[in-house]
Design an enzyme around this catalytic site. Structure first.
Site, mmCIF file in Angstrom:
data_model
loop_
_atom_site.group_PDB
_atom_site.id
_atom_site.type_symbol
_atom_site.label_atom_id
_atom_site.label_comp_id
_atom_site.label_asym_id
_atom_site.label_seq_id
_atom_site.Cartn_x
_atom_site.Cartn_y
_atom_site.Cartn_z
ATOM 1 N N GLU A 38 0.840 -1.209 0.000
ATOM 2 C CA GLU A 38 0.000 0.000 0.000
ATOM 3 C C GLU A 38 0.873 1.256 0.000
ATOM 4 O O GLU A 38 0.561 2.249 -0.643
ATOM 5 C CB GLU A 38 -0.914 0.010 1.228
ATOM 6 C CG GLU A 38 -2.039 -1.000 1.172
ATOM 7 C CD GLU A 38 -3.196 -0.612 2.085
ATOM 8 O OE1 GLU A 38 -3.100 0.382 2.813
ATOM 9 O OE2 GLU A 38 -4.225 -1.326 2.062
ATOM 10 N N PHE A 39 1.944 1.182 0.762
ATOM 11 C CA PHE A 39 2.827 2.343 0.924
ATOM 12 C C PHE A 39 3.383 2.771 -0.426
ATOM 13 O O PHE A 39 3.399 3.954 -0.780
ATOM 14 C CB PHE A 39 3.965 1.953 1.872
ATOM 15 C CG PHE A 39 4.527 3.090 2.659
ATOM 16 C CD1 PHE A 39 5.242 4.097 2.035
ATOM 17 C CD2 PHE A 39 4.346 3.159 4.033
ATOM 18 C CE1 PHE A 39 5.772 5.147 2.770
ATOM 19 C CE2 PHE A 39 4.865 4.203 4.770
ATOM 20 C CZ PHE A 39 5.582 5.204 4.139
ATOM 21 N N ARG B 124 2.309 2.541 -3.310
ATOM 22 C CA ARG B 124 1.401 3.129 -4.293
ATOM 23 C C ARG B 124 1.518 4.651 -4.302
ATOM 24 O O ARG B 124 0.979 5.304 -5.198
ATOM 25 C CB ARG B 124 -0.049 2.709 -4.010
ATOM 26 C CG ARG B 124 -0.290 1.209 -4.134
ATOM 27 C CD ARG B 124 -0.083 0.755 -5.577
ATOM 28 N NE ARG B 124 -0.940 1.502 -6.488
ATOM 29 C CZ ARG B 124 -2.210 1.226 -6.708
ATOM 30 N NH1 ARG B 124 -2.754 0.175 -6.139
ATOM 31 N NH2 ARG B 124 -2.932 1.970 -7.517
ATOM 32 N N SER C 112 15.474 -6.699 -0.978
ATOM 33 C CA SER C 112 15.128 -7.465 -2.163
ATOM 34 C C SER C 112 15.098 -8.957 -1.851
ATOM 35 O O SER C 112 16.074 -9.501 -1.322
ATOM 36 C CB SER C 112 16.183 -7.194 -3.250
ATOM 37 O OG SER C 112 16.103 -8.185 -4.253
ATOM 38 N N GLY C 113 14.018 -9.588 -2.222
ATOM 39 C CA GLY C 113 13.934 -11.043 -2.078
ATOM 40 C C GLY C 113 14.778 -11.779 -3.116
ATOM 41 O O GLY C 113 14.951 -12.990 -3.047
ATOM 42 N N ARG D 237 11.533 -17.687 -2.921
ATOM 43 C CA ARG D 237 10.723 -16.721 -2.169
ATOM 44 C C ARG D 237 9.256 -16.646 -2.621
ATOM 45 O O ARG D 237 8.438 -16.025 -1.953
ATOM 46 C CB ARG D 237 11.350 -15.332 -2.252
ATOM 47 C CG ARG D 237 11.436 -14.731 -3.645
ATOM 48 C CD ARG D 237 10.261 -13.905 -4.093
ATOM 49 N NE ARG D 237 10.433 -13.456 -5.466
ATOM 50 C CZ ARG D 237 10.859 -12.237 -5.766
ATOM 51 N NH1 ARG D 237 11.127 -11.361 -4.854
ATOM 52 N NH2 ARG D 237 10.983 -11.910 -7.052
ATOM 53 N N ASN E 53 8.427 14.848 0.968
ATOM 54 C CA ASN E 53 8.393 16.192 1.553
ATOM 55 C C ASN E 53 7.071 16.368 2.299
ATOM 56 O O ASN E 53 6.209 15.491 2.260
ATOM 57 C CB ASN E 53 8.612 17.267 0.476
ATOM 58 C CG ASN E 53 7.567 17.216 -0.621
ATOM 59 O OD1 ASN E 53 6.373 17.018 -0.363
ATOM 60 N ND2 ASN E 53 8.005 17.376 -1.855
ATOM 61 N N ARG F 247 -4.014 7.690 4.846
ATOM 62 C CA ARG F 247 -3.580 6.517 5.609
ATOM 63 C C ARG F 247 -3.792 6.639 7.109
ATOM 64 O O ARG F 247 -3.542 5.674 7.835
ATOM 65 C CB ARG F 247 -2.117 6.214 5.303
ATOM 66 C CG ARG F 247 -1.814 5.979 3.831
ATOM 67 C CD ARG F 247 -2.688 4.916 3.169
ATOM 68 N NE ARG F 247 -2.266 4.669 1.781
ATOM 69 C CZ ARG F 247 -2.820 3.762 0.998
ATOM 70 N NH1 ARG F 247 -3.843 3.032 1.417
ATOM 71 N NH2 ARG F 247 -2.394 3.595 -0.236
#
Lengths: 213, 213, 213, 213
Positions: free
Chosen positions: C68-69, C71, C81-82, C151, C167, C178
């Site tokens: 969600e973040f 987006r 990184s997986g 993974r 910012n 959120r």
């Protein structure tokens, strides 16, 4: 000033598709327009659903309008270049109904039509300044000076042309700001033209925006 | 023209942190600058790692430079308003070393210094046009005309002031375009000033960019 | 879940500088914080003035929160990184006060705590699934399978780490969405942490936003 | 995995229009496609001219692919929601030609097919983990647990669906990164499908990009 819609894609049904993918996944591909849902999305500002479409406008406007326009960083622009093209002697004069006088604070003022004398003042001084600028520009070009140097004297009232491409979400953000009462008169004119061109493309979404804005 | 760095955060070590989170996760919080890694990131264009920092510049430049500058949509801007402020009679004249003559095609030409006559031509016509514009502007203001109408006559060579905030990734994209040989002479001047201000903040990354660009 | 502010620049005075450049030009460089002006800017949504600053957060959260973040397209991200890192067996379990039961329509529902039985159900099934996923992951790695293939079985409840730089303008847009009542419980937790970290940096602007949102 | 082009606008001629407005202004409205100019624009990276068009794709892919995809911040997205929709038991298994073994450093490795044993290992462990996750998910839903809590156990290998809208400039940036040799195998598959869908829409520009990339 002139605004033409030269290309577009997407419609109210596309908004529904984009919204319904979250609740029905692949079935959303079959969605058609749903008035209630579109109105809900616009009212509740679920605006990402308004991004899956595109409108390309051709706009002819003075540089001082293009300057405000190009502050909208979500749009795509290409514009006439004063470096690559000899500009035309096509300048903006405030039309009859453009108010000429301001009263109030620096960033919060009202505008009034102005007297007949004031109209004459604007007309005569604007014409003289434009004439002097154009003469200087042409004289420099005639002397072999580069366009990109000669154009420094041209006024922000000279016309420029540009393409602007955006989607409905970013168009509505533009219209929110640029059709507002305190927007610059000239950009309000452009914004209202764009609004009229967009209305037949997304009739339900545009009606909802008009109502809820 | 003037460029001041008025605020910034981040350094070469921050680039390493951002890069190493992908390979070591939370341990990246302890990372310090690593010359080899930074050089690798810049060379291989892993540019998202250059975004966790910020530089705010104050810039004074003619409107025709601000126009090119504000096409960079990843930056943040606030600028002097010709609607809210009476502008100052501070105009741009090409300095001695600014080439004045172009030879070649519309969008692909070379520039040459120009003769003494051509320098005089630019100087005299530019001054006359600026003077006519300024006189018209002041006369309109004296007659009670709104700033936003009177300013239409002002040339794109008048100075404006703005703040521009960006991160290192977007600064380098700006510098790639605006320090190039075919960039407008005046914006190349501004871009080079910005480059010099950024170099002490990110010495390793800037050195790598200079080398690999 | 964890949120750390690891870097920042800018303050309430910077907002004033950015606002005042439009009315006073270069003099804005001397501006200090002005409570009334900042409150006016936030209330009237003159939000470009909130962009000349920067905050970098380090965040540890489950993948479903990171999804969600990320987006939020105005922010800068780098994440574990997986593909490049063997992930850690650190999984998210809903804490005691996380409501577990929903009632209502697909996209418009209310949440309730859930019974003791339901808490047990979540706890036991979540643990079993996480355990099965982790075992499969480790077994594949032990058999020499690439991390980027192994993974695939890891759940969206596994923790990830990332840097997020933004910012104040874009932070407030993030917080608007959120910290809202209908935001996902877990991202609301993260958003509220970020809000608390930002408040001492921009006390006047944050207070105004709290009041006018 | 599946990629469908569901909507688009613009063509090679639109690129020419956007480019020629800088040199001929309003006359650019009459422009048709010009092979040489388009090739020049792509080669010299005058990429803003590629922005006046739009493509909307429907994509079905595992979450781990969607995660990489949505890092492209210039695109527009709407996706199936694990909060609003009960997900389907549709999971990703590496196909026969997907290499399974990596050799080299953390962020710089080569991939190899893997032995028959390794193929079996992936197949069996992946199936078991997916089965455990799905069982836990369904059990929680059956016990009345909210979808947004139950889904925490679902793996990043489960399929999701989304719309992605972009223009040619940003598509090419995506393809530059995601069709590269070191891109994740699965996103390379998606990117190549998108490339093939875009080629008939912009044949000259796509050919030039293939040649000059």
């Amino acid at each position: 000033m002139e605004v033409k819609l030269i290309d577009h894609t997407g419609d109210d049904a596309g908004i529904v598709k984009a919204a319904r993918v979250s609740t029905v996944g692949r079935e959303s591909l079959e969605s058609t327009e749903k008035r209630g849902l579109i109105r809900y999305l616009v009212r509740e500002k679920h605006l990402s659903t308004l991004e899956h479409n595109s409108m390309t406008f051709f706009i002819e406007a003075p540089i001082f309008v293009a300057r405000e326009f190009m502050r909208h960083r979500t749009m795509s622009f290409n514009e006439t270049s004063g470096r690559y093209k000899e500009l035309s002697d096509h300048f903006y004069y405030p039309p009859e109904d453009r108010p000429l006088v301001q009263k109030g604070k620096a960033a919060d003022y009202d505008l009034y039509p102005g007297s007949a004398d004031q109209k004459f003042t604007v007309s005569i001084h604007t014409k003289q300044a434009y004439y002097a600028a154009w003469t200087a520009y042409k004289n420099m070009l005639d002397a072999g000076i580069a366009r990109e140097v000669a154009r420094n004297v041209l006024p922000v009232g000279i016309y420029t042309q540009f393409y602007a491409t955006t989607n409905l979400r970013n168009l509505l953000q533009f219209l929110d700001l640029r059709t507002a009462d305190d927007a610059l008169w000239e950009i309000r004119y452009i914004a209202n033209e764009m609004k009229q061109l967009a209305e037949p493309l997304f009739p339900i979404a545009m009606e909802a925006w008009n109502e809820y804005r």
